[in-house]
Write a protein that holds these residues in place. Structure first.
Motif, PDB file in Angstrom:
ATOM      1  N   ARG A 101       0.835  -1.206   0.000  1.00  0.00           N
ATOM      2  CA  ARG A 101       0.000   0.000   0.000  1.00  0.00           C
ATOM      3  C   ARG A 101       0.874   1.261   0.000  1.00  0.00           C
ATOM      4  O   ARG A 101       0.602   2.220  -0.724  1.00  0.00           O
ATOM      5  CB  ARG A 101      -0.927  -0.010   1.220  1.00  0.00           C
ATOM      6  N   LEU A 102       1.941   1.226   0.782  1.00  0.00           N
ATOM      7  CA  LEU A 102       2.877   2.358   0.806  1.00  0.00           C
ATOM      8  C   LEU A 102       3.529   2.553  -0.565  1.00  0.00           C
ATOM      9  O   LEU A 102       3.635   3.683  -1.050  1.00  0.00           O
ATOM     10  CB  LEU A 102       3.954   2.137   1.875  1.00  0.00           C
ATOM     11  N   LYS A 103       3.948   1.467  -1.172  1.00  0.00           N
ATOM     12  CA  LYS A 103       4.559   1.556  -2.496  1.00  0.00           C
ATOM     13  C   LYS A 103       3.582   2.112  -3.514  1.00  0.00           C
ATOM     14  O   LYS A 103       3.964   2.905  -4.390  1.00  0.00           O
ATOM     15  CB  LYS A 103       5.075   0.183  -2.945  1.00  0.00           C
ATOM     16  N   ALA A 104       2.314   1.725  -3.419  1.00  0.00           N
ATOM     17  CA  ALA A 104       1.297   2.250  -4.335  1.00  0.00           C
ATOM     18  C   ALA A 104       1.131   3.756  -4.154  1.00  0.00           C
ATOM     19  O   ALA A 104       0.994   4.500  -5.135  1.00  0.00           O
ATOM     20  CB  ALA A 104      -0.034   1.534  -4.121  1.00  0.00           C
ATOM     21  N   MET A 105       1.174   4.220  -2.911  1.00  0.00           N
ATOM     22  CA  MET A 105       1.069   5.665  -2.670  1.00  0.00           C
ATOM     23  C   MET A 105       2.272   6.403  -3.263  1.00  0.00           C
ATOM     24  O   MET A 105       2.119   7.481  -3.845  1.00  0.00           O
ATOM     25  CB  MET A 105       0.925   5.957  -1.177  1.00  0.00           C
ATOM     26  N   LEU A 106       3.451   5.815  -3.145  1.00  0.00           N
ATOM     27  CA  LEU A 106       4.640   6.447  -3.740  1.00  0.00           C
ATOM     28  C   LEU A 106       4.534   6.485  -5.262  1.00  0.00           C
ATOM     29  O   LEU A 106       4.936   7.466  -5.893  1.00  0.00           O
ATOM     30  CB  LEU A 106       5.914   5.716  -3.320  1.00  0.00           C
ATOM     31  N   ARG A 107       3.998   5.429  -5.844  1.00  0.00           N
ATOM     32  CA  ARG A 107       3.800   5.436  -7.298  1.00  0.00           C
ATOM     33  C   ARG A 107       2.811   6.530  -7.699  1.00  0.00           C
ATOM     34  O   ARG A 107       3.014   7.223  -8.704  1.00  0.00           O
ATOM     35  CB  ARG A 107       3.325   4.064  -7.791  1.00  0.00           C
ATOM     36  N   ASP A 108       1.756   6.706  -6.899  1.00  0.00           N
ATOM     37  CA  ASP A 108       0.772   7.755  -7.188  1.00  0.00           C
ATOM     38  C   ASP A 108       1.393   9.139  -7.139  1.00  0.00           C
ATOM     39  O   ASP A 108       1.151   9.973  -8.010  1.00  0.00           O
ATOM     40  CB  ASP A 108      -0.410   7.678  -6.217  1.00  0.00           C
ATOM     41  N   LEU A 109       2.205   9.399  -6.129  1.00  0.00           N
ATOM     42  CA  LEU A 109       2.802  10.734  -6.031  1.00  0.00           C
ATOM     43  C   LEU A 109       3.864  10.931  -7.106  1.00  0.00           C
ATOM     44  O   LEU A 109       4.008  12.030  -7.646  1.00  0.00           O
ATOM     45  CB  LEU A 109       3.324  11.030  -4.625  1.00  0.00           C
ATOM     46  N   ARG A 110       4.569   9.863  -7.451  1.00  0.00           N
ATOM     47  CA  ARG A 110       5.565   9.972  -8.524  1.00  0.00           C
ATOM     48  C   ARG A 110       4.880  10.282  -9.857  1.00  0.00           C
ATOM     49  O   ARG A 110       5.403  11.054 -10.667  1.00  0.00           O
ATOM     50  CB  ARG A 110       6.389   8.693  -8.634  1.00  0.00           C
ATOM     51  N   LYS A 111       3.716   9.703 -10.070  1.00  0.00           N
ATOM     52  CA  LYS A 111       2.966   9.974 -11.301  1.00  0.00           C
ATOM     53  C   LYS A 111       2.626  11.467 -11.403  1.00  0.00           C
ATOM     54  O   LYS A 111       2.779  12.073 -12.468  1.00  0.00           O
ATOM     55  CB  LYS A 111       1.688   9.133 -11.320  1.00  0.00           C
ATOM     56  N   VAL A 112       2.191  12.056 -10.310  1.00  0.00           N
ATOM     57  CA  VAL A 112       1.880  13.498 -10.298  1.00  0.00           C
ATOM     58  C   VAL A 112       3.152  14.293 -10.563  1.00  0.00           C
ATOM     59  O   VAL A 112       3.165  15.208 -11.399  1.00  0.00           O
ATOM     60  CB  VAL A 112       1.230  13.920  -8.966  1.00  0.00           C
ATOM     61  N   GLU A 113       4.228  13.960  -9.867  1.00  0.00           N
ATOM     62  CA  GLU A 113       5.488  14.681 -10.077  1.00  0.00           C
ATOM     63  C   GLU A 113       5.975  14.548 -11.514  1.00  0.00           C
ATOM     64  O   GLU A 113       6.410  15.533 -12.117  1.00  0.00           O
ATOM     65  CB  GLU A 113       6.576  14.171  -9.127  1.00  0.00           C
ATOM     66  N   ASN A 114       5.940  13.347 -12.049  1.00  0.00           N
ATOM     67  CA  ASN A 114       6.398  13.142 -13.432  1.00  0.00           C
ATOM     68  C   ASN A 114       5.582  13.976 -14.417  1.00  0.00           C
ATOM     69  O   ASN A 114       6.134  14.530 -15.360  1.00  0.00           O
ATOM     70  CB  ASN A 114       6.341  11.664 -13.810  1.00  0.00           C
ATOM     71  N   GLU A 115       4.279  14.062 -14.178  1.00  0.00           N
ATOM     72  CA  GLU A 115       3.434  14.895 -15.045  1.00  0.00           C
ATOM     73  C   GLU A 115       3.861  16.364 -14.959  1.00  0.00           C
ATOM     74  O   GLU A 115       3.989  17.035 -15.981  1.00  0.00           O
ATOM     75  CB  GLU A 115       1.976  14.747 -14.618  1.00  0.00           C
ATOM     76  N   LEU A 116       4.123  16.840 -13.754  1.00  0.00           N
ATOM     77  CA  LEU A 116       4.529  18.240 -13.575  1.00  0.00           C
ATOM     78  C   LEU A 116       5.886  18.523 -14.240  1.00  0.00           C
ATOM     79  O   LEU A 116       6.122  19.603 -14.756  1.00  0.00           O
ATOM     80  CB  LEU A 116       4.603  18.615 -12.096  1.00  0.00           C
ATOM     81  N   LEU A 117       6.761  17.532 -14.171  1.00  0.00           N
ATOM     82  CA  LEU A 117       8.105  17.691 -14.719  1.00  0.00           C
ATOM     83  C   LEU A 117       8.172  17.372 -16.201  1.00  0.00           C
ATOM     84  O   LEU A 117       9.231  17.501 -16.809  1.00  0.00           O
ATOM     85  CB  LEU A 117       9.092  16.801 -13.947  1.00  0.00           C
TER      86      LEU A 117
END
Length: 121
Positions: A101-117
């Motif tokens: 579950r923690l790893k899934a949350m990190l993937r979710d936040l990375r997806k947002v960051e990658n979109e911004l970048l």
């Protein structure tokens, strides 16, 4: 829970965890409760960071164009805090289900960051 409450909870959880390492008379039940609390604090921080990352991300289209970079910086700062909390959670040996579950949350936040970048995978 507020950021300050989480900081206070983390300090208390760590003090209890240190006590559990030294107190040979501590019951297994009390030690287990202390360990669960020590894990819950960083997990709560990851959850809270992701919640605010998503809120800022959803707000961006309506944000004043002159301050979108500030909002994006906020997302990156929260993502960093979430990753730091994740590392702390790992030290507390989360059960496999919680780890995933923690790893899934990190993937979710990375997806947002990658979109911004603009580096989406």
């Amino acid at each position: 829970m507020s950021w300050m409450c989480l900081a206070d909870a983390d300090a208390a959880a760590y003090a209890d965890l240190q006590r559990s390492w030294k107190d040979a008379s501590m019951s297994p039940e009390e030690k287990s409760t202390i360990e669960a609390t020590a894990l819950q604090v960083p997990v709560s921080l990851v959850e809270m960071c992701l919640k605010y990352i998503n809120a800022i991300h959803e707000f961006l289209p309506a944000c004043n164009p002159n301050i979108t970079s500030d909002a994006k910086v906020g997302i990156h700062m929260l993502a960093g805090a979430a990753r730091a909390a994740y590392q702390t959670a790992l030290v507390n040996s989360p059960p496999e289900e919680e780890l995933q579950r923690l790893k899934a949350m990190l993937r979710d936040l990375r997806k947002v960051e990658n979109e911004l970048l603009d580096v989406a995978e």
